[in-house]
Design a protein around this motif. Structure first.
Motif, PDB file in Angstrom:
ATOM      1  N   GLU A 153       3.249   6.835 -11.943  1.00 20.20           N
ATOM      2  CA  GLU A 153       4.531   6.171 -11.641  1.00 20.20           C
ATOM      3  C   GLU A 153       4.570   5.699 -10.190  1.00 20.20           C
ATOM      4  O   GLU A 153       5.105   4.644  -9.887  1.00 20.20           O
ATOM      5  CB  GLU A 153       5.702   7.116 -11.921  1.00 20.20           C
ATOM      6  CG  GLU A 153       5.994   7.280 -13.387  1.00 20.20           C
ATOM      7  CD  GLU A 153       7.069   8.327 -13.680  1.00 20.20           C
ATOM      8  OE1 GLU A 153       7.468   9.090 -12.762  1.00 20.20           O
ATOM      9  OE2 GLU A 153       7.504   8.385 -14.842  1.00 20.20           O
ATOM     10  N   ALA A 154       3.980   6.472  -9.287  1.00 22.21           N
ATOM     11  CA  ALA A 154       3.991   6.126  -7.856  1.00 22.21           C
ATOM     12  C   ALA A 154       3.221   4.850  -7.559  1.00 22.21           C
ATOM     13  O   ALA A 154       3.510   4.167  -6.574  1.00 22.21           O
ATOM     14  CB  ALA A 154       3.426   7.279  -7.023  1.00 22.21           C
ATOM     15  N   ILE A 155       2.232   4.517  -8.395  1.00 19.93           N
ATOM     16  CA  ILE A 155       1.459   3.302  -8.149  1.00 19.93           C
ATOM     17  C   ILE A 155       1.875   2.152  -9.066  1.00 19.93           C
ATOM     18  O   ILE A 155       1.301   1.077  -9.026  1.00 19.93           O
ATOM     19  CB  ILE A 155      -0.068   3.552  -8.271  1.00 19.93           C
ATOM     20  CG1 ILE A 155      -0.464   3.928  -9.696  1.00 19.93           C
ATOM     21  CG2 ILE A 155      -0.519   4.584  -7.252  1.00 19.93           C
ATOM     22  CD1 ILE A 155      -1.953   3.924  -9.942  1.00 19.93           C
ATOM     23  N   GLY A 156       2.901   2.393  -9.871  1.00 16.54           N
ATOM     24  CA  GLY A 156       3.349   1.372 -10.813  1.00 16.54           C
ATOM     25  C   GLY A 156       4.102   0.234 -10.143  1.00 16.54           C
ATOM     26  O   GLY A 156       4.625   0.366  -9.039  1.00 16.54           O
ATOM     27  N   PRO A 166       0.815  -1.212   0.000  1.00 16.72           N
ATOM     28  CA  PRO A 166       0.000   0.000   0.000  1.00 16.72           C
ATOM     29  C   PRO A 166       0.851   1.266   0.000  1.00 16.72           C
ATOM     30  O   PRO A 166       2.032   1.242   0.322  1.00 16.72           O
ATOM     31  CB  PRO A 166      -0.805  -0.116   1.291  1.00 16.72           C
ATOM     32  CG  PRO A 166      -0.020  -1.031   2.154  1.00 16.72           C
ATOM     33  CD  PRO A 166       0.757  -1.938   1.250  1.00 16.72           C
ATOM     34  N   ILE A 167       0.219   2.352  -0.373  1.00 18.18           N
ATOM     35  CA  ILE A 167       0.811   3.685  -0.275  1.00 18.18           C
ATOM     36  C   ILE A 167      -0.062   4.440   0.709  1.00 18.18           C
ATOM     37  O   ILE A 167      -1.290   4.532   0.509  1.00 18.18           O
ATOM     38  CB  ILE A 167       0.834   4.389  -1.647  1.00 18.18           C
ATOM     39  CG1 ILE A 167       1.710   3.610  -2.626  1.00 18.18           C
ATOM     40  CG2 ILE A 167       1.307   5.827  -1.510  1.00 18.18           C
ATOM     41  CD1 ILE A 167       1.705   4.165  -4.040  1.00 18.18           C
ATOM     42  N   PRO A 168       0.501   4.950   1.809  1.00 18.40           N
ATOM     43  CA  PRO A 168      -0.319   5.566   2.872  1.00 18.40           C
ATOM     44  C   PRO A 168      -1.319   6.614   2.393  1.00 18.40           C
ATOM     45  O   PRO A 168      -2.434   6.662   2.878  1.00 18.40           O
ATOM     46  CB  PRO A 168       0.724   6.194   3.802  1.00 18.40           C
ATOM     47  CG  PRO A 168       1.962   5.406   3.572  1.00 18.40           C
ATOM     48  CD  PRO A 168       1.926   4.995   2.125  1.00 18.40           C
ATOM     49  N   GLU A 169      -0.936   7.440   1.424  1.00 16.23           N
ATOM     50  CA  GLU A 169      -1.844   8.510   1.003  1.00 16.23           C
ATOM     51  C   GLU A 169      -2.911   8.057   0.003  1.00 16.23           C
ATOM     52  O   GLU A 169      -3.776   8.835  -0.373  1.00 16.23           O
ATOM     53  CB  GLU A 169      -1.064   9.705   0.442  1.00 16.23           C
ATOM     54  CG  GLU A 169      -0.112   9.387  -0.682  1.00 16.23           C
ATOM     55  CD  GLU A 169       1.272   8.925  -0.228  1.00 16.23           C
ATOM     56  OE1 GLU A 169       2.093   8.694  -1.104  1.00 16.23           O
ATOM     57  OE2 GLU A 169       1.531   8.775   0.972  1.00 16.23           O
ATOM     58  N   ILE A 170      -2.876   6.779  -0.410  1.00 13.55           N
ATOM     59  CA  ILE A 170      -3.893   6.253  -1.330  1.00 13.55           C
ATOM     60  C   ILE A 170      -4.626   5.115  -0.634  1.00 13.55           C
ATOM     61  O   ILE A 170      -4.102   4.015  -0.495  1.00 13.55           O
ATOM     62  CB  ILE A 170      -3.257   5.763  -2.644  1.00 13.55           C
ATOM     63  CG1 ILE A 170      -2.558   6.925  -3.344  1.00 13.55           C
ATOM     64  CG2 ILE A 170      -4.316   5.134  -3.546  1.00 13.55           C
ATOM     65  CD1 ILE A 170      -1.807   6.528  -4.589  1.00 13.55           C
TER      66      ILE A 170
END
Length: 125
Positions: free
Chosen positions: A79-82, A46-50
Motif C-alpha cells: 500500500e505504501a508504494i501504491g 520517492p519514498i526515503p526508506e526505499i
C-alpha cells in the motif's frame, strides 16, 4: 534550451493484491523487458526508506502485471508504494528504432504550418 529528464516513466503501481506484498502494475513503456525478474525500478515520488525496487516475481494479467518486489512482504508495505510512477534513469533508456523519437524530445518544440505560420509550442502529448 530544453531540459532532458533525469528519469523516464515506465509504469505505475496500483493497489495491493493479497497479503504477501504483491501489487498491481501497469506498463507505460514499449519495452516489455523493463518488467522481468531482476529488473530495477524506482518510485516517483520517492519514498526515503526505499532506494530502489527489484522485481522478485512477476505475472502477466489481463490488466497488466502482478508484481512482487524484493523487500515488500506485506499488504501494508505494498500500500505504501501504491499509486506512484515507476521510473528508470534516463541514461538507462532503451535505444529507439531508427525514425522513432522520445516524447520528451518534442516538448518545447515550435509548431509551424506548412506555410511557415507559427502556431505555438508543444506543451504535452
Amino acid at each position: 534550451m530544453r531540459m532532458q529528464p533525469k528519469f523516464l516513466i515506465v509504469g505505475e503501481t496500483h493497489r495491493p493484491h493479497g497479503l504477501a506484498g504483491e501489487i498491481g502494475v501497469s506498463s507505460l513503456t514499449d519495452f516489455p523487458d523493463r518488467f522481468k525478474e531482476g529488473a530495477v525500478l524506482y518510485l516517483n515520488p520517492p519514498i526515503p526508506e526505499i532506494e530502489k525496487l527489484v522485481i522478485e516475481r512477476i505475472t502477466e494479467t489481463p490488466r497488466g502485471y502482478l508484481v512482487k518486489f524484493a523487500g515488500i512482504s506485506s499488504r501494508e508495505a505494498a500500500e505504501a508504494i501504491g499509486k506512484r510512477s515507476l521510473v528508470v534513469p534516463a541514461e538507462e533508456a532503451s535505444p529507439l528504432p531508427e525514425g522513432d523519437i522520445w516524447v520528451h524530445d518534442i516538448i518545447g518544440l515550435e509548431v509551424h504550418t506548412v506555410d511557415g505560420e507559427f502556431l505555438g509550442s508543444v506543451r504535452d502529448v
